[in-house]
Design a protein around this motif. Structure first.
Motif, PDB file in Angstrom:
ATOM      1  N   UNK A  54       0.860  -1.183   0.000  1.00 52.55           N
ATOM      2  CA  UNK A  54       0.000   0.000   0.000  1.00 52.55           C
ATOM      3  C   UNK A  54       0.902   1.240   0.000  1.00 52.55           C
ATOM      4  N   UNK A  55       0.650   2.140  -0.934  1.00 49.91           N
ATOM      5  CA  UNK A  55       1.459   3.354  -1.089  1.00 49.91           C
ATOM      6  C   UNK A  55       0.611   4.565  -0.716  1.00 49.91           C
ATOM      7  N   UNK A  56       1.134   5.416   0.172  1.00 43.23           N
ATOM      8  CA  UNK A  56       0.371   6.604   0.564  1.00 43.23           C
ATOM      9  C   UNK A  56       1.298   7.724   1.024  1.00 43.23           C
ATOM     10  N   UNK A  57       0.740   8.908   1.190  1.00 49.41           N
ATOM     11  CA  UNK A  57       1.491  10.093   1.582  1.00 49.41           C
ATOM     12  C   UNK A  57       1.780  10.093   3.077  1.00 49.41           C
ATOM     13  N   UNK A  58       2.856  10.781   3.460  1.00 54.92           N
ATOM     14  CA  UNK A  58       3.227  10.847   4.874  1.00 54.92           C
ATOM     15  C   UNK A  58       3.752  12.240   5.222  1.00 54.92           C
ATOM     16  N   UNK A  59       3.025  12.945   6.091  1.00 52.65           N
ATOM     17  CA  UNK A  59       3.418  14.294   6.515  1.00 52.65           C
ATOM     18  C   UNK A  59       4.690  14.294   7.359  1.00 52.65           C
ATOM     19  N   UNK A  60       4.959  13.196   8.060  1.00 50.12           N
ATOM     20  CA  UNK A  60       6.124  13.152   8.931  1.00 50.12           C
ATOM     21  C   UNK A  60       7.422  12.910   8.163  1.00 50.12           C
ATOM     22  N   UNK A  61       7.333  12.656   6.864  1.00 44.90           N
ATOM     23  CA  UNK A  61       8.518  12.533   6.014  1.00 44.90           C
ATOM     24  C   UNK A  61       8.591  13.753   5.094  1.00 44.90           C
ATOM     25  N   UNK A  62       9.781  14.270   4.912  1.00 45.76           N
ATOM     26  CA  UNK A  62       9.972  15.471   4.100  1.00 45.76           C
ATOM     27  C   UNK A  62       9.734  15.158   2.623  1.00 45.76           C
ATOM     28  N   UNK A  63       9.114  16.088   1.922  1.00 50.86           N
ATOM     29  CA  UNK A  63       8.919  15.969   0.488  1.00 50.86           C
ATOM     30  C   UNK A  63      10.255  15.696  -0.189  1.00 50.86           C
ATOM     31  N   UNK A  64      10.270  14.694  -1.073  1.00 50.16           N
ATOM     32  CA  UNK A  64      11.508  14.298  -1.737  1.00 50.16           C
ATOM     33  C   UNK A  64      12.078  13.007  -1.182  1.00 50.16           C
ATOM     34  N   UNK A  65      11.416  12.439  -0.145  1.00 45.58           N
ATOM     35  CA  UNK A  65      11.877  11.186   0.471  1.00 45.58           C
ATOM     36  C   UNK A  65      10.734  10.179   0.513  1.00 45.58           C
ATOM     37  N   UNK A  66      11.069   8.930   0.806  1.00 47.69           N
ATOM     38  CA  UNK A  66      10.049   7.905   1.054  1.00 47.69           C
ATOM     39  C   UNK A  66      10.653   6.809   1.916  1.00 47.69           C
ATOM     40  N   UNK A  67       9.792   6.045   2.562  1.00 46.30           N
ATOM     41  CA  UNK A  67      10.237   4.949   3.429  1.00 46.30           C
ATOM     42  C   UNK A  67       9.346   3.731   3.236  1.00 46.30           C
ATOM     43  N   UNK A  68       9.961   2.562   3.316  1.00 43.34           N
ATOM     44  CA  UNK A  68       9.239   1.288   3.241  1.00 43.34           C
ATOM     45  C   UNK A  68       9.189   0.699   4.646  1.00 43.34           C
ATOM     46  N   UNK A  69       8.007   0.245   5.065  1.00 39.98           N
ATOM     47  CA  UNK A  69       7.862  -0.405   6.375  1.00 39.98           C
ATOM     48  C   UNK A  69       6.984  -1.634   6.238  1.00 39.98           C
ATOM     49  N   UNK A  70       7.321  -2.673   6.991  1.00 39.47           N
ATOM     50  CA  UNK A  70       6.565  -3.935   6.916  1.00 39.47           C
ATOM     51  C   UNK A  70       5.331  -3.926   7.806  1.00 39.47           C
ATOM     52  N   UNK A  71       5.303  -3.028   8.790  1.00 38.17           N
ATOM     53  CA  UNK A  71       4.177  -2.991   9.731  1.00 38.17           C
ATOM     54  C   UNK A  71       4.226  -1.665  10.467  1.00 38.17           C
ATOM     55  N   UNK A  72       3.195  -1.402  11.255  1.00 32.40           N
ATOM     56  CA  UNK A  72       3.215  -0.195  12.078  1.00 32.40           C
ATOM     57  C   UNK A  72       1.838   0.400  12.240  1.00 32.40           C
ATOM     58  N   UNK A  73       1.755   1.375  13.134  1.00 35.02           N
ATOM     59  CA  UNK A  73       0.477   2.039  13.389  1.00 35.02           C
ATOM     60  C   UNK A  73       0.185   3.026  12.261  1.00 35.02           C
ATOM     61  N   UNK A  74      -1.082   3.394  12.072  1.00 34.95           N
ATOM     62  CA  UNK A  74      -1.443   4.358  11.023  1.00 34.95           C
ATOM     63  C   UNK A  74      -0.871   5.747  11.254  1.00 34.95           C
ATOM     64  N   UNK A  75      -0.507   6.071  12.488  1.00 32.63           N
ATOM     65  CA  UNK A  75       0.113   7.359  12.823  1.00 32.63           C
ATOM     66  C   UNK A  75      -0.698   8.547  12.319  1.00 32.63           C
ATOM     67  N   UNK A  76      -2.003   8.488  12.513  1.00 34.78           N
ATOM     68  CA  UNK A  76      -2.845   9.633  12.161  1.00 34.78           C
ATOM     69  C   UNK A  76      -3.275   9.704  10.715  1.00 34.78           C
TER      70      UNK A  76
END
Length: 207
Positions: A98-120
């Motif tokens: 599942x690919x989606x936007x993340x406010x806690x990551x700066x524009x121009x970056x991305x991160x892959x995670x296997x699990x975790x909370x929705x974080x808002x």
């Protein structure tokens, strides 16, 4: 082993966002943009309507892959994701990204995670609720503002709903455009080699 691999169903890649022209180039639609970029590179069009989503089928890294953009609006994304999983008999623990936007990551970056909370993130929350688990692979595309150190020290607040649903500026779209090609490459790496090698390659902190 080979026989079992051959029996595996398709890999499902879902980008989250909101349907409608008014949301087309907003930060909250980074997931949709990623799906469109992959589809463009593969020469397919995401237009088949099923499971309350628009979809396309292609081969990524030699594997049959379903690209999907839910049309349920962000807050009900999980309804479509769950329907797609049932329709295509996908194992969400190993054959879903599942690919989606993340406010806690700066524009121009991305991160892959296997699990975790929705974080808002309401879309991620909906997917977690629909699957009954946080154990699903996600690729989060940074859309946050790179605040200067003095702003952070002064407790500068991250932007909210208005920012996420407003059209992006030309310069910001150019930054996102560069990232989308990397996201497409990372998606192929995940399908080919699994999340571990992909995280090792793409989650390195960029200087």
């Amino acid at each position: 082993m080979l026989e079992n691999e051959n029996k595996r169903g398709p890999f499902l890649v879902v980008g989250l966002g909101n349907p409608g022209l008014e949301y087309l180039r907003t930060p909250h639609n980074a997931g949709f943009m990623a799906i469109d970029r992959i589809a463009e590179q593969e020469g397919v069009v995401v237009q088949n309507r099923r499971c309350r989503a628009v979809t396309a089928t292609c081969r990524l890294a030699g594997r049959e892959t379903i690209l999907a953009k839910p049309e349920t609006f962000m807050n009900l994304s999980g309804v479509s994701v769950a329907a797609l999983i049932r329709e295509f008999e996908v194992d969400p623990a190993r054959d879903l990204l599942v690919i989606y936007d993340e406010l806690d990551l700066v524009l121009g970056t991305f991160k892959i995670r296997e699990r975790g909370s929705p974080a808002g993130h309401n879309g991620a929350r909906s997917v977690t609720s629909a699957l009954g688990s946080q154990e699903w692979l996600r690729l989060r595309i940074g859309v946050g503002l790179d605040l200067p150190p003095e702003a952070k020290e002064a407790g500068g607040k991250r932007p909210g709903r208005d920012y996420l649903l407003s059209p992006m500026r030309k310069g910001d779209l150019a930054k996102l455009d560069e990232v989308l090609d990397k996201v497409a490459t990372a998606t192929r790496r995940i399908i080919q080699d699994g999340p571990g090698p992909a995280m090792n390659e793409f989650n390195r902190k960029e200087q």
